[in-house]
Design a protein around this motif. Structure first.
Motif, PDB file in Angstrom:
ATOM      1  N   GLU A 106       0.833  -1.208   0.000  1.00 48.72           N
ATOM      2  CA  GLU A 106       0.000   0.000   0.000  1.00 48.72           C
ATOM      3  C   GLU A 106       0.872   1.264   0.000  1.00 48.72           C
ATOM      4  OE1 GLU A 106      -3.205   0.919  -0.208  1.00 48.72           O
ATOM      5  OE2 GLU A 106      -3.858  -1.121  -0.621  1.00 48.72           O
ATOM      6  N   ALA A 107       2.009   1.222   0.707  1.00 50.70           N
ATOM      7  CA  ALA A 107       2.920   2.376   0.674  1.00 50.70           C
ATOM      8  C   ALA A 107       3.401   2.609  -0.758  1.00 50.70           C
ATOM      9  CB  ALA A 107       4.110   2.156   1.614  1.00 50.70           C
ATOM     10  N   GLU A 108       3.664   1.512  -1.468  1.00 45.83           N
ATOM     11  CA  GLU A 108       4.040   1.650  -2.888  1.00 45.83           C
ATOM     12  C   GLU A 108       2.901   2.317  -3.665  1.00 45.83           C
ATOM     13  OE1 GLU A 108       3.783   1.057  -6.894  1.00 45.83           O
ATOM     14  OE2 GLU A 108       2.778  -0.526  -5.765  1.00 45.83           O
TER      15      GLU A 108
ATOM     16  N   VAL B  55      -1.469   9.538   9.630  1.00 43.71           N
ATOM     17  CA  VAL B  55      -2.486   8.808  10.388  1.00 43.71           C
ATOM     18  C   VAL B  55      -3.315   8.000   9.407  1.00 43.71           C
ATOM     19  CG1 VAL B  55      -2.648  10.375  12.336  1.00 43.71           C
ATOM     20  CG2 VAL B  55      -4.067  10.804  10.313  1.00 43.71           C
ATOM     21  N   PRO B  56      -3.881   6.848   9.860  1.00 47.14           N
ATOM     22  CA  PRO B  56      -3.778   6.289  11.197  1.00 47.14           C
ATOM     23  C   PRO B  56      -2.536   5.412  11.354  1.00 47.14           C
ATOM     24  CG  PRO B  56      -5.159   4.873   9.862  1.00 47.14           C
ATOM     25  CD  PRO B  56      -4.756   6.034   8.987  1.00 47.14           C
ATOM     26  N   ALA B  57      -2.198   5.122  12.623  1.00 46.44           N
ATOM     27  CA  ALA B  57      -1.391   3.952  12.936  1.00 46.44           C
ATOM     28  C   ALA B  57      -2.326   2.993  13.667  1.00 46.44           C
ATOM     29  CB  ALA B  57      -0.201   4.331  13.792  1.00 46.44           C
ATOM     30  N   PHE B  58      -1.902   1.756  13.809  1.00 45.09           N
ATOM     31  CA  PHE B  58      -2.792   0.716  14.307  1.00 45.09           C
ATOM     32  C   PHE B  58      -1.978  -0.300  15.088  1.00 45.09           C
ATOM     33  CE2 PHE B  58      -4.752  -3.477  13.719  1.00 45.09           C
ATOM     34  CZ  PHE B  58      -6.092  -3.237  13.962  1.00 45.09           C
ATOM     35  N   ILE B  65       0.542  -1.984  12.364  1.00 51.19           N
ATOM     36  CA  ILE B  65       0.352  -1.900  10.910  1.00 51.19           C
ATOM     37  C   ILE B  65       0.050  -0.457  10.558  1.00 51.19           C
ATOM     38  CG2 ILE B  65      -0.864  -2.887   8.910  1.00 51.19           C
ATOM     39  CD1 ILE B  65      -1.996  -5.001  10.780  1.00 51.19           C
ATOM     40  N   PHE B  66       0.521  -0.035   9.380  1.00 48.84           N
ATOM     41  CA  PHE B  66       0.131   1.275   8.869  1.00 48.84           C
ATOM     42  C   PHE B  66      -0.517   1.112   7.495  1.00 48.84           C
ATOM     43  CE2 PHE B  66       3.751   1.521   5.990  1.00 48.84           C
ATOM     44  CZ  PHE B  66       4.771   0.866   6.662  1.00 48.84           C
ATOM     45  N   GLU B  67      -1.017   2.197   6.944  1.00 44.55           N
ATOM     46  CA  GLU B  67      -1.768   2.256   5.679  1.00 44.55           C
ATOM     47  C   GLU B  67      -3.182   1.713   5.905  1.00 44.55           C
ATOM     48  OE1 GLU B  67      -1.636   3.542   2.724  1.00 44.55           O
ATOM     49  OE2 GLU B  67       0.363   4.377   2.860  1.00 44.55           O
ATOM     50  N   SER B  68      -4.172   2.610   5.759  1.00 44.43           N
ATOM     51  CA  SER B  68      -5.549   2.272   6.149  1.00 44.43           C
ATOM     52  C   SER B  68      -6.090   1.027   5.445  1.00 44.43           C
ATOM     53  CB  SER B  68      -6.474   3.472   5.898  1.00 44.43           C
ATOM     54  OG  SER B  68      -6.507   3.832   4.526  1.00 44.43           O
ATOM     55  N   ARG B  69      -5.798   0.875   4.154  1.00 44.55           N
ATOM     56  CA  ARG B  69      -6.369  -0.282   3.433  1.00 44.55           C
ATOM     57  C   ARG B  69      -5.690  -1.582   3.851  1.00 44.55           C
ATOM     58  NH1 ARG B  69      -5.685   4.151   0.556  1.00 44.55           N
ATOM     59  NH2 ARG B  69      -7.526   5.180  -0.343  1.00 44.55           N
TER      60      ARG B  69
END
Lengths: 222, 222
Positions: A106-108, B55-58, B65-69
């Motif tokens: 997703e960062a990509e 944001v967000p972090a989780f 985990i990061f990245e909302s999706r």
């Protein structure tokens, strides 16, 4: 006979993402030509495969899928036991290992792809298409990509690959745009001048799967 | 006690995406305040959770985990047996059903999100932040979003939800930006004037999960 068909030219970075994944997973496929100059990607038949009229489209027996990263996930799930078995994590790692890959994939898609695609378009494709470059867009996206790559450089100082000790779909997904930046523009130092990103790039771009993609691009430039 | 913590304000569209998913899956969580005005999202401790300072972090027990999706996919995988059990497909549908969701989730991330986020920023957030709007950016992104929504309108004329007969993460992921466009800007007709998109928007925005998110935004505006 291959049950898998990829629609689109190997020059497209999104097509390359899918091809690299198929080579990693050792899944046979055939490549179907989509003549974008003739507008075949906007034809009613093609729009049934890819409603946005973009490349690639993908077919595996009766299943059709669009969006390169969704296609790659499907290939990893369906062909879990073939080729590279840790490309999307594995059963032992479960959903935690998969999430580690997903976050960098997703960062990509969200952070690396927008500025790198803009640079690829401005610096590599626009000249080929006879379009004028936009220096402000180059400058703006170079600055954005540099910030993203600073985060990557820190991460790749702690970890061999983005998601951990194994090469994964997260790394693979960066190959198409990175390849063009390094080999077809003067902005390759954005990657190669950064110690850890440069080390990672040397390693991931040397994979046999990626070399096969580059060979296909040479053989089928349009 | 909830093992899940979401870091970030409910005003953030990416935070909302995760909250909606947690409500659909009936997973308890606590919300940790990140004071972005004070730069807490750039603090060394926060960057350990979210290396890009977004944001967000989780956090779920020891997993971050990061990245909302990516976070939403993890929630669907880990809590497969809780709440809405078809949000990311189910065992019967297997990887083909999951791919149908993934392709529209990627369409959201790659095609819907860039122009809709730009409009949300220009029309809703820039005025709140005392920033000047860029009329050219508004016009350009409105035209882009209109083209994307024409494809959606065709799809939603054939199918109740984006990925098929069931509400899925693909639909959910569109809620945060759509909510702001419809309720906080004058561009809501981009969605509501399209017959099938308008019908779909009425249905997905009426879900109890989404109403709980809107309620949290009202209660915790910062």
């Amino acid at each position: 006979m291959a049950s898998v068909t990829v629609y689109g030219p190997p020059m497209s970075t999104a097509v390359c993402r899918v091809l690299a994944c198929l080579f990693e997973k050792e899944v046979d496929f055939k490549l179907a030509r989509v003549d974008m100059a003739k507008g075949e990607h906007k034809s009613p038949d093609y729009l049934k495969l890819q409603p946005f009229g973009q490349v690639p489209a993908f077919q595996d027996e009766l299943t059709t899928i669009f969006e390169s990263r969704a296609i790659c996930r499907y290939i990893c799930d369906k062909y879990a036991e073939r080729g590279n078995k840790t490309l999307m994590g594995n059963k032992e790692g479960g959903f935690v290992a998969r999430a580690a890959i997903e976050q960098w994939l997703e960062a990509e898609g969200q952070s690396f792809n927008p500025p790198s695609s803009a640079l690829v378009f401005q610096l590599a494709f626009a000249p080929l298409m006879g379009l004028k470059q936009d220096p402000a867009a180059v400058e703006q996206n170079e600055a954005k990509l540099a910030k993203v790559l600073d985060v990557y450089d820190k991460r790749l100082g702690e970890s061999r690959y983005l998601a951990g000790d194994e090469f994964s779909l997260a790394d693979l997904s960066h190959l198409p745009n990175s390849h063009i930046l390094v080999n077809k523009t003067e902005k390759g130092q954005l990657l190669t001048s950064r110690k850890n990103v440069g080390r990672w790039w040397e390693e991931v771009s040397a994979r046999p799967s990626w070399k096969k993609v580059v060979e296909m691009q040479r053989a089928l430039p349009a």
